[in-house]
Motif scaffolding. Structure first.
Motif, mmCIF file in Angstrom:
data_model
loop_
_atom_site.group_PDB
_atom_site.id
_atom_site.type_symbol
_atom_site.label_atom_id
_atom_site.label_comp_id
_atom_site.label_asym_id
_atom_site.label_seq_id
_atom_site.Cartn_x
_atom_site.Cartn_y
_atom_site.Cartn_z
ATOM 1 N N SER A 99 9.456 8.832 1.566
ATOM 2 C CA SER A 99 8.701 7.613 1.263
ATOM 3 C C SER A 99 9.649 6.426 1.078
ATOM 4 O O SER A 99 9.322 5.298 1.442
ATOM 5 N N SER A 102 0.826 -1.207 0.000
ATOM 6 C CA SER A 102 0.000 0.000 0.000
ATOM 7 C C SER A 102 0.863 1.260 0.000
ATOM 8 O O SER A 102 0.548 2.237 -0.679
ATOM 9 N N SER A 103 1.972 1.246 0.727
ATOM 10 C CA SER A 103 2.833 2.425 0.717
ATOM 11 C C SER A 103 3.529 2.581 -0.625
ATOM 12 O O SER A 103 3.779 3.687 -1.077
ATOM 13 N N GLN A 104 3.808 1.469 -1.291
ATOM 14 C CA GLN A 104 4.454 1.528 -2.600
ATOM 15 C C GLN A 104 3.478 2.080 -3.638
ATOM 16 O O GLN A 104 3.860 2.853 -4.511
ATOM 17 N N ALA A 105 2.211 1.701 -3.521
ATOM 18 C CA ALA A 105 1.214 2.161 -4.481
ATOM 19 C C ALA A 105 0.954 3.649 -4.336
ATOM 20 O O ALA A 105 0.688 4.340 -5.326
ATOM 21 N N THR A 106 1.023 4.171 -3.122
ATOM 22 C CA THR A 106 0.722 5.590 -2.888
ATOM 23 C C THR A 106 1.967 6.458 -2.789
ATOM 24 O O THR A 106 1.860 7.659 -2.607
ATOM 25 N N SER A 107 3.135 5.854 -2.888
ATOM 26 C CA SER A 107 4.357 6.626 -2.633
ATOM 27 C C SER A 107 4.786 7.412 -3.853
ATOM 28 O O SER A 107 4.495 7.068 -4.987
ATOM 29 N N THR A 108 5.485 8.442 -3.537
ATOM 30 C CA THR A 108 6.198 9.193 -4.560
ATOM 31 C C THR A 108 7.653 8.787 -4.454
ATOM 32 O O THR A 108 8.016 7.952 -3.638
#
Length: 127
Positions: free
Chosen positions: A50, A39-45
């Motif tokens: 990040s 989930s953090s990879q999908a929303t990360s910049t």
């Protein structure tokens, strides 16, 4: 013919592969860490914060998996030390037992010699 067929059937063993009723306790924790990472990879910049967050997530995942293995290895090492100490203690007991046995045998020989000397002196007095 029917008798031999039942003998053949009874000689075969049936095995089944049974899976554990519950997954390993670490499995759910690993799944949680992986879902957080996804989930953090999908929303990360591509910002450094990040990336640091994802690296921290990977570190948490590593600790989640590695820590139980390290604890198990340490426990096995401790058990090995205890077993070694027990074996050393057993060898010491065997050594002490052997020394005690030798001392008793020497005492027995000395008592037999004293008994022989006393019997000889009693014979001399009686003659």
């Amino acid at each position: 013919m029917a008798g031999s067929l039942s003998n053949i059937q009874s000689s075969y063993h049936v095995r089944s592969n049974s899976l554990p009723p519950r997954p390993h306790p670490v499995t759910s924790e690993v799944d949680q860490h992986l879902s957080r990472l996804r989930s953090s990879q999908a929303t990360s910049t591509s910002s450094s914060s990040s990336i640091c967050h994802e690296i921290n997530g990977l570190q948490d995942l590593h600790d989640c998996v590695q820590l139980p293995l390290v604890q198990q290895a340490l426990c096995q090492e401790q058990q090995k030390k205890w077993i070694d100490e027990l074996l050393i203690g057993s060898l010491r007991i065997l050594d002490v037992s052997s020394i005690a046995k030798d001392a008793l045998l020497q005492t027995k020989e000395c008592v037999q010699e004293i008994s022989s000397v006393l019997k000889f002196q009693v014979r001399l007095r009686n003659t």
